[in-house]
Design a protein around this motif. Structure first.
Motif, PDB file in Angstrom:
ATOM      1  N   ALA A 114       0.826  -1.210   0.000  1.00  0.00           N
ATOM      2  CA  ALA A 114       0.000   0.000   0.000  1.00  0.00           C
ATOM      3  C   ALA A 114       0.862   1.264   0.000  1.00  0.00           C
ATOM      4  CB  ALA A 114      -0.931  -0.005   1.212  1.00  0.00           C
ATOM      5  N   HIS A 115       1.973   1.243   0.750  1.00  0.00           N
ATOM      6  CA  HIS A 115       2.873   2.417   0.722  1.00  0.00           C
ATOM      7  C   HIS A 115       3.295   2.697  -0.733  1.00  0.00           C
ATOM      8  CE1 HIS A 115       3.670   4.040   4.662  1.00  0.00           C
ATOM      9  NE2 HIS A 115       3.890   2.861   5.201  1.00  0.00           N
ATOM     10  N   ILE A 116       3.587   1.630  -1.472  1.00  0.00           N
ATOM     11  CA  ILE A 116       4.041   1.791  -2.869  1.00  0.00           C
ATOM     12  C   ILE A 116       2.900   2.315  -3.751  1.00  0.00           C
ATOM     13  CG2 ILE A 116       4.875   0.540  -4.906  1.00  0.00           C
ATOM     14  CD1 ILE A 116       6.257  -1.423  -2.910  1.00  0.00           C
ATOM     15  N   VAL A 139      10.833   3.018   2.521  1.00  0.00           N
ATOM     16  CA  VAL A 139      11.604   3.294   3.739  1.00  0.00           C
ATOM     17  C   VAL A 139      10.653   3.742   4.844  1.00  0.00           C
ATOM     18  CG1 VAL A 139      14.006   3.748   3.094  1.00  0.00           C
ATOM     19  CG2 VAL A 139      12.275   5.392   2.451  1.00  0.00           C
ATOM     20  N   SER A 140      10.462   2.850   5.827  1.00  0.00           N
ATOM     21  CA  SER A 140       9.516   3.202   6.890  1.00  0.00           C
ATOM     22  C   SER A 140      10.140   2.918   8.249  1.00  0.00           C
ATOM     23  CB  SER A 140       8.218   2.416   6.696  1.00  0.00           C
ATOM     24  OG  SER A 140       8.427   1.077   7.059  1.00  0.00           O
ATOM     25  N   GLY A 141       9.297   2.967   9.285  1.00  0.00           N
ATOM     26  CA  GLY A 141       9.800   2.719  10.631  1.00  0.00           C
ATOM     27  C   GLY A 141      10.148   1.253  10.856  1.00  0.00           C
ATOM     28  N   ALA A 166      15.528   1.870   8.039  1.00  0.00           N
ATOM     29  CA  ALA A 166      16.074   3.237   7.992  1.00  0.00           C
ATOM     30  C   ALA A 166      15.361   4.136   9.013  1.00  0.00           C
ATOM     31  CB  ALA A 166      15.927   3.801   6.587  1.00  0.00           C
ATOM     32  N   GLY A 167      14.051   3.955   9.161  1.00  0.00           N
ATOM     33  CA  GLY A 167      13.290   4.764  10.119  1.00  0.00           C
ATOM     34  C   GLY A 167      13.767   4.535  11.547  1.00  0.00           C
ATOM     35  N   GLU A 168      14.125   3.279  11.840  1.00  0.00           N
ATOM     36  CA  GLU A 168      14.643   2.978  13.183  1.00  0.00           C
ATOM     37  C   GLU A 168      15.973   3.691  13.398  1.00  0.00           C
ATOM     38  OE1 GLU A 168      14.010  -1.370  12.615  1.00  0.00           O
ATOM     39  OE2 GLU A 168      14.149  -1.378  14.812  1.00  0.00           O
ATOM     40  N   GLY A 183      11.560  10.289  16.015  1.00  0.00           N
ATOM     41  CA  GLY A 183      12.687  11.207  15.881  1.00  0.00           C
ATOM     42  C   GLY A 183      12.987  11.684  14.471  1.00  0.00           C
ATOM     43  N   GLY A 184      12.528  10.922  13.444  1.00  0.00           N
ATOM     44  CA  GLY A 184      12.865  11.268  12.058  1.00  0.00           C
ATOM     45  C   GLY A 184      12.639  12.737  11.714  1.00  0.00           C
ATOM     46  N   PRO A 185      11.438  13.271  11.961  1.00  0.00           N
ATOM     47  CA  PRO A 185      11.198  14.675  11.603  1.00  0.00           C
ATOM     48  C   PRO A 185      12.116  15.652  12.363  1.00  0.00           C
ATOM     49  CG  PRO A 185       9.118  13.530  12.002  1.00  0.00           C
ATOM     50  CD  PRO A 185      10.207  12.585  12.401  1.00  0.00           C
ATOM     51  N   ALA A 273       8.825   5.602  -1.097  1.00  0.00           N
ATOM     52  CA  ALA A 273       7.571   5.514  -0.343  1.00  0.00           C
ATOM     53  C   ALA A 273       7.878   5.252   1.123  1.00  0.00           C
ATOM     54  CB  ALA A 273       6.713   4.380  -0.918  1.00  0.00           C
ATOM     55  N   GLY A 274       6.866   5.450   1.986  1.00  0.00           N
ATOM     56  CA  GLY A 274       7.020   5.181   3.418  1.00  0.00           C
ATOM     57  C   GLY A 274       7.389   6.431   4.191  1.00  0.00           C
ATOM     58  N   GLY A 275       7.299   6.321   5.522  1.00  0.00           N
ATOM     59  CA  GLY A 275       7.495   7.479   6.401  1.00  0.00           C
ATOM     60  C   GLY A 275       8.785   8.245   6.158  1.00  0.00           C
ATOM     61  N   VAL A 276       9.890   7.531   5.921  1.00  0.00           N
ATOM     62  CA  VAL A 276      11.183   8.203   5.747  1.00  0.00           C
ATOM     63  C   VAL A 276      11.246   8.959   4.414  1.00  0.00           C
ATOM     64  CG1 VAL A 276      13.698   7.843   5.712  1.00  0.00           C
ATOM     65  CG2 VAL A 276      12.292   6.515   7.273  1.00  0.00           C
ATOM     66  N   ALA A 278       9.437  11.144   3.643  1.00  0.00           N
ATOM     67  CA  ALA A 278       9.101  12.540   3.964  1.00  0.00           C
ATOM     68  C   ALA A 278      10.375  13.345   4.214  1.00  0.00           C
ATOM     69  CB  ALA A 278       8.225  12.590   5.220  1.00  0.00           C
ATOM     70  N   ASN A 279      11.500  12.665   4.384  1.00  0.00           N
ATOM     71  CA  ASN A 279      12.752  13.350   4.737  1.00  0.00           C
ATOM     72  C   ASN A 279      13.219  14.284   3.607  1.00  0.00           C
ATOM     73  OD1 ASN A 279      15.996  13.213   4.722  1.00  0.00           O
ATOM     74  ND2 ASN A 279      15.197  13.211   6.806  1.00  0.00           N
ATOM     75  N   SER A 280      13.407  15.550   3.967  1.00  0.00           N
ATOM     76  CA  SER A 280      13.732  16.534   2.928  1.00  0.00           C
ATOM     77  C   SER A 280      15.105  16.271   2.318  1.00  0.00           C
ATOM     78  CB  SER A 280      13.638  17.955   3.476  1.00  0.00           C
ATOM     79  OG  SER A 280      14.465  18.086   4.592  1.00  0.00           O
ATOM     80  N   THR A 305       3.124   9.940   2.748  1.00  0.00           N
ATOM     81  CA  THR A 305       4.394   9.288   3.099  1.00  0.00           C
ATOM     82  C   THR A 305       4.215   8.419   4.338  1.00  0.00           C
ATOM     83  OG1 THR A 305       5.070  11.243   4.347  1.00  0.00           O
ATOM     84  CG2 THR A 305       5.889  11.059   2.095  1.00  0.00           C
ATOM     85  N   THR A 306       3.722   9.016   5.431  1.00  0.00           N
ATOM     86  CA  THR A 306       3.524   8.240   6.660  1.00  0.00           C
ATOM     87  C   THR A 306       2.187   7.487   6.561  1.00  0.00           C
ATOM     88  OG1 THR A 306       2.799  10.304   7.631  1.00  0.00           O
ATOM     89  CG2 THR A 306       4.990   9.580   8.227  1.00  0.00           C
ATOM     90  N   ASP A 307       1.910   6.672   7.593  1.00  0.00           N
ATOM     91  CA  ASP A 307       0.757   5.772   7.511  1.00  0.00           C
ATOM     92  C   ASP A 307      -0.567   6.516   7.307  1.00  0.00           C
ATOM     93  OD1 ASP A 307       2.518   3.762   7.783  1.00  0.00           O
ATOM     94  OD2 ASP A 307       2.074   3.334   9.885  1.00  0.00           O
ATOM     95  N   ASN A 308      -1.354   6.027   6.372  1.00  0.00           N
ATOM     96  CA  ASN A 308      -2.650   6.644   6.051  1.00  0.00           C
ATOM     97  C   ASN A 308      -3.546   5.595   5.407  1.00  0.00           C
ATOM     98  OD1 ASN A 308      -2.684   7.013   2.849  1.00  0.00           O
ATOM     99  ND2 ASN A 308      -0.595   7.318   3.568  1.00  0.00           N
TER     100      ASN A 308
HETATM  101  O1  KG4 Z   1       5.592   4.540   7.198  1.00  0.00           O
HETATM  102  P1  KG4 Z   1       5.549   4.990   8.599  1.00  0.00           P
HETATM  103  O2  KG4 Z   1       4.591   6.091   8.975  1.00  0.00           O
HETATM  104  O3  KG4 Z   1       5.241   3.799   9.564  1.00  0.00           O
HETATM  105  C1  KG4 Z   1       5.680   2.513   9.343  1.00  0.00           C
HETATM  106  O4  KG4 Z   1       5.043   1.802   8.523  1.00  0.00           O
HETATM  107  O5  KG4 Z   1       6.705   2.177   9.979  1.00  0.00           O
HETATM  108  O6  KG4 Z   1       7.033   5.428   8.990  1.00  0.00           O
HETATM  109  C2  KG4 Z   1       7.372   5.942  10.233  1.00  0.00           C
HETATM  110  C3  KG4 Z   1       8.851   6.299  10.228  1.00  0.00           C
HETATM  111  C4  KG4 Z   1       9.391   6.694  11.607  1.00  0.00           C
HETATM  112  O7  KG4 Z   1      10.586   5.995  11.832  1.00  0.00           O
HETATM  113  C5  KG4 Z   1       9.648   8.194  11.467  1.00  0.00           C
HETATM  114  O8  KG4 Z   1      10.696   8.685  12.279  1.00  0.00           O
HETATM  115  C6  KG4 Z   1      10.008   8.285  10.002  1.00  0.00           C
HETATM  116  O9  KG4 Z   1       9.091   7.427   9.361  1.00  0.00           O
HETATM  117  N1  KG4 Z   1       9.892   9.650   9.481  1.00  0.00           N
HETATM  118  C7  KG4 Z   1      10.945  10.380   9.058  1.00  0.00           C
HETATM  119  C8  KG4 Z   1      10.431  11.650   8.676  1.00  0.00           C
HETATM  120  N2  KG4 Z   1       9.078  11.643   8.868  1.00  0.00           N
HETATM  121  C9  KG4 Z   1       8.769  10.400   9.359  1.00  0.00           C
HETATM  122  N3  KG4 Z   1      12.259  10.061   8.977  1.00  0.00           N
HETATM  123  C10 KG4 Z   1      13.081  11.010   8.514  1.00  0.00           C
HETATM  124  N4  KG4 Z   1      12.684  12.257   8.157  1.00  0.00           N
HETATM  125  C11 KG4 Z   1      11.377  12.606   8.207  1.00  0.00           C
HETATM  126  N5  KG4 Z   1      10.992  13.843   7.835  1.00  0.00           N
END
Ligand code: KG4
Ligand code: ZN
Length: 338
Positions: A114-116, A139-141, A166-168, A183-185, A273-276, A278-280, A305-308
């Motif tokens: 779904a992220h993809i 790249v997610s948590g 990578a999110g970890e 912590g990512g943001p 795709a995925g939360g990470v 969002a990283n600029s 980018t993040t879960d939705n």
């Molecule tokens: O996809 P996601 O919302 O949840 C999972 O499926 O895991 O990803 C969450 C991850 C967390 O590790 C969070 O720190 C990271 O995404 N994240 C970021 C940013 N925004 C969210 N990492 C780096 N930079 C960001 N701006």
């Protein structure tokens, strides 16, 4: 005739519901769970309780915002996994009972696929969607993967992390620095004013297209611990530079393997795709690399980018077209197969 899909996402600490008309988004409501900030990470038991409280109001708001009646829904798509079992149970049970009441099918969705497929959600304005086949760096948590996407129903993981995601790595770096969860943001914000070359953290040497982030995290931990012995204010004095240098190491690792994947597959259509995603820093570095390498890139809108649940609904839509429905006996899976 249009198809209306209600998507439900409850795999981790966000309760979300969305309504899509075919691939067009009508609503996407997300209730974040602030409770976990107090503990510096997601507490599974608290997450499931919060989902239980949030799910009905979130679905009601999603239907109201979409301006449709529940009897107009054609199917309910829900995240079956991977994720926290107690959290998944809330979304799965809700989807099953709501669909039973409405006498409509349910569709199970893999959270990572779904992220993809979030790249196919359409808004008011037309946008460029990826062409098949494409490569997606997810790249997610909890996950870090390079996926070859041949179609919405045909995807193959060609690279994966052998330990941390990578999110970890972002979240643990932030934790060591005393920053709040997630912590990512915070790392992203600090990295913008820091020097990425201030400190050097070694790139992991892993075979093929796989990743590893646990060594990087440990080297950051030891580096900081050693410097704190000499200067108790080391973190405070170097916050921005530490964030920028660590972010730089993570991005270099991510894009190094992505570049190799493009070379090996010959596919130049590339998405993240995925939360990470969002990283600029990652978004900028990918854009720059793509220009140099003549790739076509797809960088998701921040809200996807993040879960939705919109990404769950769009994945559900593709499965609906194939009449790929689940039975009422279905149970969630914490570690679901891709
Ligand atoms: O996809 P996601 O919302 O949840 C999972 O499926 O895991 O990803 C969450 C991850 C967390 O590790 C969070 O720190 C990271 O995404 N994240 C970021 C940013 N925004 C969210 N990492 C780096 N930079 C960001 N701006
Ligand atoms: Zn996710």
């Amino acid at each position: 005739m249009s198809t209306y899909i209600l998507g439900i996402e409850s795999s981790c600490d966000d309760t979300s519901a969305a309504v899509l008309k075919d691939t067009v988004i009508l609503s996407n409501v997300i209730a974040n769970q602030d409770i976990h900030k107090t503990y510096g990470g997601v507490v599974p038991e608290l997450a499931s309780r919060a989902h239980q409280q949030n799910i009905i109001p979130v679905v009601e708001v999603a239907l109201r915002k979409a301006n449709i009646q529940k009897k107009q829904l054609n199917a309910i798509a829900f995240t079956r996994g991977p994720g926290l079992l107690g959290s998944l149970l809330v979304g799965t049970s809700f989807a099953k009972s709501f669909a039973l009441g409405l006498n409509i099918p349910i569709i199970e969705v893999n959270h990572l696929k779904a992220h993809i497929l979030a790249h196919f959600i359409e808004g008011k304005d037309p946008k460029k969607i990826p062409e098949f086949p494409f490569l997606c760096l997810t790249v997610s948590g909890g996950h870090t993967q390079i996926v070859k996407v041949n179609s919405p129903s045909d995807m193959h993981i060609i690279g994966n992390t052998i330990d941390d995601a990578a999110g970890e790595a972002f979240d643990k770096t932030a934790k060591i620095m005393g920053l709040p969860y997630p912590g990512g943001p915070h790392i992203d914000r600090l990295a913008k004013i820091g020097n990425p070359e201030a400190f050097h953290f070694p790139e992991p040497k892993i075979q093929g297209l796989n990743y590893s982030f646990s060594g990087l995290k440990t080297s950051f931990l030891y580096f900081v611990r050693d410097h704190l012995k000499e200067n108790p204010d080391f973190i405070e004095d170097n916050k921005a530079n530490l964030a920028a240098s660590m972010q730089h190491a993570i991005i270099k690792t991510l894009l190094g393997k992505l570049k190799r994947a493009v070379r090996e597959t010959g596919i130049r259509e590339v998405a993240i795709a995925g939360g990470v995603s969002a990283n600029s820093g990652l978004r900028n570095a990918l854009t720059e690399l793509a220009q140099k390498e003549h790739w076509t890139t797809h960088i998701p809108e921040f809200q996807f980018t993040t879960d939705n649940a919109a990404m769950i609904a769009v994945t559900g839509y593709f499965k609906y077209l194939n009449k790929d429905f689940a039975s009422q006996n279905i149970a969630p899976l914490a570690k679901s197969l891709f």
